[in-house]
Scaffold this motif. Sequence first.
Motif: not given
Length: 583
Positions: A392, A163, A363, A307-309, A305, A367, A311-312
């Motif tokens: 993605t 992430a 997270v 920061y979680a890339l 959103p 996921c 996997w957002t």
Amino acid sequence: MSAWPAVAGFPTRRWRRFAQPYARAPAAVGRDRVKGEPTLRDQMTTRVAVAAIVGLTLLALVPSLFTREPWNPDEPRAAEVAREMIVLKNYLVPHLNGRPYSDKPPMFYWAASVFWRLGFGLNSGRMVSLVATMGMSLALYALGRRLHSPALGLLAAAITLSALLTAMICRYGVLDPLLTLFTTLSLACAVRAFEGGPAPGRWWLAAYAAAALALLTKGPVGVAVPLLVSAAYGLARRGVVRKGGWWHLAGAALFVGLVAAWLVPACISGGRAYAHDILFQQTAGRIGEGAAHANWAYFYLLQFPIYALPWTLLLVAALVWAWQMRRDPAALLGAAWVLAVLVFFSLFSGKRERYLLPLMPGVGLLCARYILGVMRGEHAPLRWHHGLWRATFVLLCLSAVGVGLEVRDFAKDPEVLAELKSLITPPVVAGTVAAGVAVLAVCVYGLRLPRGAAGETRRVLAVLAAVAVISLCLDLAATPILNQFRSGGELVRRAGASLANAEEVYQYQDDFNGTLNLFTRRLHLPELEDEKALRAVLESGRRVAVVIKERDAEALKGAMPFRVVATRLVLHRPVSIIANWKP
């Protein structure tokens, strides 16, 4: 009949080793787990998983150790506090620029000082982050294995490491990775105690001990994160889990004892001012409106959103699925972890992206549980599941196209632009283009994979491969260039002779985050508060060097007896070193 069709999507025997034992039925949790010694297959599975996690962590964090120095503003300060612990032989009260430093408790600086003594030098703080990140990933693996299966633990660790926020912050020698290690350990121990098994009391004690270490790393937030998440998880599973009873009283006593073992003698040694700052100002100041890094209430809703890339989008699907599958312990814990921490940090005015690092294991867990369920056919994917995967990969393609854009902020000044162009050599261009092509190829491959469980594992591996390529490209190609403009070391090297021959070095109206202390190895650089004090030292007849912002040096040029020795852009602001004598 073989159970393997239920876990379609695992293409190799090595992956089957993780999934096969759990294909026939969901893994038992807590008191329903079969007791006994681990089998040889369990031991081999754990060894492979640990080796994979260690390898992923080293791949993500080691290259940058060789391509840059500590970057302003936070890394030099943390490294200098650890260095001054060794120089002053005072491990009780942290110091910066020779004065007591009450901004944070000492746990990170203790750990960094160990690496200083082992010879890691400027990399000491980042070595703490590397070890902490590896420990956090292994703790998350153990938690996922306990709640479901080794496959869940490994996948959760891999997603967390890849992430954006984790990959970005855990490269830095700052406090947050160590904080995340202790909060994750505390939660893992609390869940282990909740779910029963042999000797649950010792797990409660371990949970409280880890929370105490988290508090000694970054203050009360270290307690708030595991407390909120474990309380939410225990409430959601209140009819199943064990509450702990009197063990909480014993754990609280252990917690207080560990914290007081440092806090009481530190307050006595540091004096009344230090005690007031560490006990009240640093806590109340961060909660109130006057907190540093103040931002609007919905800051994290807009920033998280990103920061979680990457996997957002899958996280959104996982949250929806977790709401539908409220009986699954891993899904419940992951959702509670993400939502409780996100809401908690949104309540305070002080906000930075790194503050959310303690929720990233949540997270990864959430996921991973959703994706693993699709892989094994435990549940049907959501209707828009495949569309989220395609989006993605498109986002990853855009990341590959813009992999070199991180340097754009430094190209505004013509001199900086000229130097930047000289640093972008043909090998750098070739490496960046090759990385972009590789990421593009991986993303195209991911877009062409079949729908459903048949292609799920390969989609995950494709995302991890793309992230690894981007990470290596940034570390090996972009980071050495950015280091020229974000490290204070280059400024000190350019002014080397003047600083070495100066009888005294001062700082003008700024402490520059301990950067000059760190790179000059000077324990104390006095600060000059106004022009009168600056004029006095420049006209004192001694050889004096002063670190000053470039705009102040330009404004005072001609009015005071000095020459500019060196000027350098250090994290978006030009800094100069001036001297009152000629070589």
